[in-house]
Design a protein around this motif. Structure first.
Motif, short mmCIF file in Angstrom:
data_model
loop_
_atom_site.label_atom_id
_atom_site.label_comp_id
_atom_site.label_asym_id
_atom_site.label_seq_id
_atom_site.Cartn_x
_atom_site.Cartn_y
_atom_site.Cartn_z
N ARG A 31 -0.06 6.35 12.21
CA ARG A 31 -0.18 5.62 10.89
C ARG A 31 1.35 5.80 10.46
O ARG A 31 1.91 6.69 10.41
CB ARG A 31 -1.04 5.99 9.80
CG ARG A 31 -2.53 6.12 10.75
CD ARG A 31 -3.56 6.42 9.41
NE ARG A 31 -3.55 5.37 8.41
CZ ARG A 31 -4.26 5.54 7.32
NH1 ARG A 31 -4.96 6.50 6.97
NH2 ARG A 31 -4.06 4.34 6.36
N ILE A 39 -1.18 7.25 0.43
CA ILE A 39 -1.95 7.35 1.98
C ILE A 39 -3.38 7.85 1.93
O ILE A 39 -4.18 7.16 2.67
CB ILE A 39 -1.10 8.67 2.29
CG1 ILE A 39 0.18 8.35 2.70
CG2 ILE A 39 -1.77 9.12 3.75
CD1 ILE A 39 1.11 9.66 3.01
N LEU A 40 -3.82 8.58 0.95
CA LEU A 40 -5.13 8.67 0.38
C LEU A 40 -5.48 9.19 -0.93
O LEU A 40 -4.47 9.61 -1.26
CB LEU A 40 -5.94 9.67 1.48
CG LEU A 40 -5.32 11.36 1.65
CD1 LEU A 40 -5.96 12.03 0.55
CD2 LEU A 40 -5.85 11.78 2.90
N GLU A 41 -6.60 8.97 -1.34
CA GLU A 41 -6.64 9.24 -2.89
C GLU A 41 -7.85 10.41 -2.95
O GLU A 41 -8.74 10.52 -2.19
CB GLU A 41 -7.26 7.89 -3.63
CG GLU A 41 -7.38 7.82 -4.89
CD GLU A 41 -7.40 6.57 -5.45
OE1 GLU A 41 -7.31 6.44 -6.79
OE2 GLU A 41 -7.75 5.59 -4.75
N ARG A 42 -7.55 11.23 -4.07
CA ARG A 42 -8.51 12.14 -4.55
C ARG A 42 -9.83 11.61 -4.54
O ARG A 42 -10.19 10.21 -5.11
CB ARG A 42 -7.88 12.79 -5.97
CG ARG A 42 -8.98 13.67 -6.44
CD ARG A 42 -8.61 14.22 -7.80
NE ARG A 42 -9.47 14.76 -8.68
CZ ARG A 42 -9.99 15.80 -8.54
NH1 ARG A 42 -9.27 16.81 -7.72
NH2 ARG A 42 -10.90 16.60 -9.41
N ASP A 44 -11.80 10.62 -1.82
CA ASP A 44 -11.93 10.09 -0.63
C ASP A 44 -12.75 10.82 0.28
O ASP A 44 -12.88 12.14 0.11
CB ASP A 44 -10.84 9.55 0.07
CG ASP A 44 -10.08 8.32 -0.51
OD1 ASP A 44 -10.75 7.78 -1.32
OD2 ASP A 44 -8.81 7.99 -0.46
N GLY A 46 -13.47 13.39 3.19
CA GLY A 46 -12.50 14.29 3.73
C GLY A 46 -12.91 14.33 5.37
O GLY A 46 -13.13 15.57 5.80
N THR A 48 -11.02 13.30 7.97
CA THR A 48 -9.82 13.61 8.76
C THR A 48 -8.78 14.38 8.48
O THR A 48 -8.93 14.83 7.19
CB THR A 48 -9.30 11.82 9.11
OG1 THR A 48 -8.56 11.78 7.64
CG2 THR A 48 -10.17 10.93 9.52
N GLY A 81 -5.01 17.83 4.24
CA GLY A 81 -6.19 17.23 4.49
C GLY A 81 -7.27 18.14 5.18
O GLY A 81 -8.42 17.88 5.21
N ARG A 91 -11.89 14.64 -0.94
CA ARG A 91 -10.25 14.94 -1.02
C ARG A 91 -10.13 15.70 -2.53
O ARG A 91 -10.61 14.93 -3.57
CB ARG A 91 -9.66 13.88 -0.82
CG ARG A 91 -9.51 12.97 0.57
CD ARG A 91 -9.19 13.69 1.67
NE ARG A 91 -9.12 13.13 2.96
CZ ARG A 91 -8.99 13.55 4.10
NH1 ARG A 91 -8.78 15.05 4.11
NH2 ARG A 91 -9.02 12.75 5.17
N SER A 94 -4.37 13.47 -4.15
CA SER A 94 -4.16 12.21 -3.60
C SER A 94 -2.76 12.40 -2.68
O SER A 94 -1.98 13.77 -3.24
CB SER A 94 -3.86 11.58 -4.78
OG SER A 94 -4.99 11.02 -5.30
N GLU A 105 -3.17 10.65 12.64
CA GLU A 105 -4.50 11.04 11.99
C GLU A 105 -5.65 11.38 12.89
O GLU A 105 -5.94 10.73 13.87
CB GLU A 105 -5.22 9.77 11.12
CG GLU A 105 -6.53 9.97 10.53
CD GLU A 105 -6.62 8.57 9.73
OE1 GLU A 105 -7.11 8.83 8.57
OE2 GLU A 105 -6.40 7.62 10.15
#
Length: 241
Positions: A31, A39-42, A44, A46, A48, A81, A91, A94, A105
């Motif tokens: 990615r 990239i990712l949010e608190r 989300d 978990g 990956t 992560g 998560r 973030s 990933e």
């Protein structure tokens, strides 16, 4: 141009053969993110784990008052992560791309399988988690017992060691902004700017646009801030794990 790492360059998988690595890499998703991209949010799922191949990533949390707290500045070769995968929880932070970056990933199920089937992977992850605990312990101690200037010196010391060493003239490039450093060390931007200027006047560092040169590495050690004449530089003793 910055070189992008491969799976075999990552510490967790350094003990695996090319034969082992091939099916693992085939299961990964590569990615790419632009600077500033989420990239990712608190909160989300978990499910990956991410590995930074190039660029840098910030792990951040926002308080209810809207203050951004930077927990870590993650560079090439590092994972993020993994705690959510190991604990099965959402998560907790973030992730944002501090610069353009490339990530692998990995499905969480694959990571758990590798932990069970490859002792070298299991040992590497255990060592990583122990270092994280040591780092968090040191950070809590610093926030409680050190002044902003001392925390800034300790931050610069750590960054220099992570990026190759403490010889005189070491140049650190692509550093976080003053605001980001302030969040990392638990201060405000004005205090960081003021103390960086003070270190410059004292001849400890020389700074410019997006770079910092260490002129007196011995002055970054904690005891140096307490004395008018810094002690002669000697490398820090290795701490047993």
């Amino acid at each position: 141009m910055t070189e992008t790492l491969g799976l075999g360059d990552l510490d967790w998988f350094a003990g695996l053969t090319p034969w082992d690595l091939a099916p693992i890499e085939a299961a990964l998703r590569r990615r790419q993110f632009d600077q500033g991209q989420l990239i990712l949010e608190r909160g989300d799922p978990g499910d990956t784990v991410l590995f930074v191949l190039s660029g840098r990533v910030l792990a951040v949390h926002w308080t209810q008052a809207g203050r951004e707290i930077v927990y870590s500045d993650i560079g090439p070769g590092c994972a993020c992560g993994e705690l959510s995968v190991l604990s099965g929880s959402p998560r907790s932070l973030s992730l944002y791309a501090r610069s353009a970056c490339t990530l692998f990933e990995m499905p969480g199920a694959l990571l758990l399988e590798l932990i069970g089937t490859h002792p070298s992977v299991r040992q590497a992850i255990m060592g990583h988690l122990v270092r994280q605990i040591h780092g968090l312990t040191d950070r809590v101690h610093a926030l409680i017992s050190l002044s902003v200037e001392e925390r800034l010196r300790a931050y610069l010391l750590r960054i220099a060691l992570e990026r190759g060493g403490l010889e005189r003239g070491r140049v650190l490039r692509d550093l976080p902004t003053h605001a980001e450093i302030a969040n990392i060390v638990g201060a405000n931007r004005e205090a960081i700017s003021r103390n960086l200027a003070k270190l410059g006047r004292e001849g400890v560092i020389e700074s410019g646009r997006r770079f910092l040169r260490i002129l007196r590495p011995e002055a970054l050690f904690p005891q140096a801030a307490e004395t008018a004449a810094p002690p002669a530089f000697s490398p820090p003793e290795a701490r047993p794990e």
